[in-house]
Design a protein around this motif. Structure first.
Motif, mmCIF file in Angstrom:
data_model
loop_
_atom_site.group_PDB
_atom_site.id
_atom_site.type_symbol
_atom_site.label_atom_id
_atom_site.label_comp_id
_atom_site.label_asym_id
_atom_site.label_seq_id
_atom_site.Cartn_x
_atom_site.Cartn_y
_atom_site.Cartn_z
ATOM 1 N N ARG A 1 38.148 -11.460 22.698
ATOM 2 C CA ARG A 1 37.740 -12.729 23.058
ATOM 3 C C ARG A 1 37.943 -14.394 24.109
ATOM 4 O O ARG A 1 39.175 -13.194 24.548
ATOM 5 C CB ARG A 1 38.503 -14.287 21.573
ATOM 6 N N ASP B 1 38.390 -17.844 26.274
ATOM 7 C CA ASP B 1 37.772 -18.758 26.200
ATOM 8 C C ASP B 1 37.506 -19.337 26.658
ATOM 9 O O ASP B 1 38.371 -19.045 27.934
ATOM 10 C CB ASP B 1 39.125 -20.236 24.753
ATOM 11 N N SER C 1 33.965 -18.467 23.033
ATOM 12 C CA SER C 1 33.871 -19.760 22.411
ATOM 13 C C SER C 1 33.672 -20.533 24.345
ATOM 14 O O SER C 1 34.587 -19.935 24.925
ATOM 15 C CB SER C 1 35.021 -20.017 22.151
ATOM 16 N N TYR D 1 34.674 -24.482 25.088
ATOM 17 C CA TYR D 1 35.062 -25.657 25.052
ATOM 18 C C TYR D 1 35.128 -26.755 26.266
ATOM 19 O O TYR D 1 35.157 -26.400 27.439
ATOM 20 C CB TYR D 1 37.263 -25.770 24.720
ATOM 21 N N THR E 1 30.827 -19.827 19.992
ATOM 22 C CA THR E 1 30.897 -21.517 19.343
ATOM 23 C C THR E 1 30.495 -22.294 20.976
ATOM 24 O O THR E 1 31.435 -21.527 21.698
ATOM 25 C CB THR E 1 33.116 -21.111 19.412
ATOM 26 N N SER F 1 42.364 -24.913 21.552
ATOM 27 C CA SER F 1 41.825 -22.796 21.124
ATOM 28 C C SER F 1 42.612 -22.610 21.015
ATOM 29 O O SER F 1 41.732 -21.185 19.731
ATOM 30 C CB SER F 1 41.400 -23.223 22.306
ATOM 31 N N SER G 1 39.811 -20.067 17.964
ATOM 32 C CA SER G 1 39.079 -18.844 18.494
ATOM 33 C C SER G 1 40.707 -17.836 19.194
ATOM 34 O O SER G 1 40.614 -17.290 18.276
ATOM 35 C CB SER G 1 38.331 -18.988 19.246
ATOM 36 N N ASN G 2 41.207 -18.714 19.840
ATOM 37 C CA ASN G 2 42.895 -18.522 19.909
ATOM 38 C C ASN G 2 41.482 -16.670 20.948
ATOM 39 O O ASN G 2 43.113 -15.703 20.978
ATOM 40 C CB ASN G 2 43.562 -17.258 19.027
ATOM 41 N N GLY G 3 41.045 -16.715 21.842
ATOM 42 C CA GLY G 3 40.486 -15.381 23.036
ATOM 43 C C GLY G 3 42.251 -15.261 23.513
ATOM 44 O O GLY G 3 42.985 -15.860 24.288
ATOM 45 N N ILE H 1 41.062 -17.122 28.720
ATOM 46 C CA ILE H 1 40.799 -18.035 29.308
ATOM 47 C C ILE H 1 40.046 -17.863 30.666
ATOM 48 O O ILE H 1 40.952 -17.790 31.267
ATOM 49 C CB ILE H 1 41.977 -19.608 29.534
ATOM 50 N N ARG I 1 46.203 -15.737 28.095
ATOM 51 C CA ARG I 1 46.672 -17.158 27.233
ATOM 52 C C ARG I 1 48.019 -16.581 27.888
ATOM 53 O O ARG I 1 48.781 -17.210 27.786
ATOM 54 C CB ARG I 1 46.176 -16.814 26.352
#
Length: 390
Positions: free
Chosen positions: A99, A101, A135, A137, A264, A292, A296-298, A301, A382
């Motif tokens: 994932r 973000d 995702s 943001y 997202t 986040s 989604s916690n990808g 980032i 992350r």
């Protein structure tokens, strides 16, 4: 290039193709600087206090310039360039891609108009990447309902823009930048191009008209419950946290007009109180990391300024080639992209394109431990930002 076990790397590193010319240039200038030193020492003023002070001032100025020059070109001595293999990434990890973000930061709806902000957001949403794993943001430090309204419009327009980008392999994927290019002589593409351009033009007009009015009309406020949050906002420096999920990519019903999943999309305006420092962009990034992590916690980032847009829809996969390489990936904490300036004049008198920095400095610094983080266009792990102890 592989090893005896048949391993094929996801990226490779190469030295400059012209190392001899670079080193010859550096050595030539070094000799010239040394000759200036010899000249200064040999022609020391014998008489006159003023002449001696002038000599001392010039000599120390030349020493300082020489020191700066040597440090600068020591960095440029052996630049390296990196090349990725996205086909290998797809073959090995297409079903296991992580994932991602993406954080977009804005702070002032007047300095950073909402239409510019959503062009950045739309270009990020349109990356060549599985939408259920992507995702985006937006952090709005200006807590502007005009920006939120523009995001609401962008969430609706994305249902048409994203499938159009994928169908015709559009580049760049910022609508404002793309529609400056005339379509090719393909009648099918021209028809859809005109349709999407009209949708974008209508959306842009609505956003700009609303921005000029300075407030969102009551009729529009009734379209989304999120506008009610602004009933409790005292000022841009004193307000509660506002989090609105405009598109929830976890919802299987979040689809575009062709039935494909959407990424997202989240609007965030972090809490601010006059008695507490908010730490500007760093504070916004911290808030985005926390929010986040609950949505989604990808593990990857990316952060980008709101006045930037992606000019390469595959750049996300390029970054993952560095992170996911089996042998060297664990050594990489972040991947920094250079900036590419648009509408720079031919002569570029003021160096706005930053060619020296991005084409000389960055490859040189990369050979000495890695490039600098410049605050935008950067992919991070992350775990490096909030968990791993160094």
């Amino acid at each position: 290039m592989g090893n005896n076990n048949g391993y094929l790397p996801l990226f490779e590193t190469k030295s400059s193709r012209r190392p001899f010319l670079i080193k010859l240039y550096v050595l030539t200038i070094s000799v010239a600087i040394c000759m200036i030193w010899v000249y200064r020492v040999r022609y020391l003023p014998v008489e006159g206090v003023l002449e001696r002070w002038a000599w001392i001032g010039m000599f120390f100025a030349e020493l300082w310039f020489s020191f700066y020059w040597f440090i600068t070109h020591l960095v440029r001595w052996n630049p390296i360039f990196r090349y990725t293999f996205k086909d290998r990434l797809s073959q090995r990890y297409e079903k296991d891609l992580p994932r991602v973000d993406i954080f977009v930061c804005t702070a002032d709806p007047e300095m950073e108009p909402p239409i510019m902000v959503i062009n950045t957001v739309l270009s990020m949403m349109a990356y060549d990447y599985p939408p259920e794993k992507l995702s985006v943001y937006l952090s709005d430090d200006g807590v502007s309902e005009l920006t939120f309204y523009a995001m609401l419009e962008a969430s609706r327009f994305s249902k048409y823009w994203l499938p159009f980008c994928k169908k015709f392999n559009v580049e760049p994927r910022s609508p404002e930048a793309y529609f400056q290019i005339e379509p090719l002589d393909d009648p099918v593409k021209t028809k859809e191009w005109l349709f999407i351009k009209k949708l974008y033009g209508d959306m842009k007009n609505r956003i700009e008209v609303t921005s000029k009015q300075g407030q969102v009309p009551e009729k529009i406020r009734k379209e989304h419950k999120g506008f009610s949050e602004w009933d409790f906002v005292s000022s841009r420096h004193d307000h509660q946290t506002i989090v609105q999920i405009l598109i929830d990519g976890r919802d299987p019903l979040a689809m575009d007009n062709e039935g494909q999943r959407l990424p997202t999309l989240v609007y965030l305006s972090r809490e601010k109180r006059p008695q507490y420092p908010h730490n500007f962009k760093a504070g916004a990034m911290n808030a985005l990391i926390r929010v986040s992590s609950r949505i989604s916690n990808g593990p990857i980032i990316m952060n980008v300024d709101c006045d930037m847009h992606s000019n390469n829809s595959s750049s996300l996969r390029d970054a993952l080639c560095f992170f996911m390489d089996e042998e060297k990936g664990h050594e990489i904490g972040y991947v920094q992209y250079p900036q590419s300036m648009m509408k720079v004049k031919k002569n570029d008198l003021y160096g706005n394109s930053l060619n020296v920095i991005f084409k000389m400095e960055f490859p040189g610094i990369d050979a000495n431990g890695g490039p600098m983080y410049i605050g935008t266009g950067c992919f991070h792990r992350r775990v490096n930002l909030c968990e791993r102890k160094h």
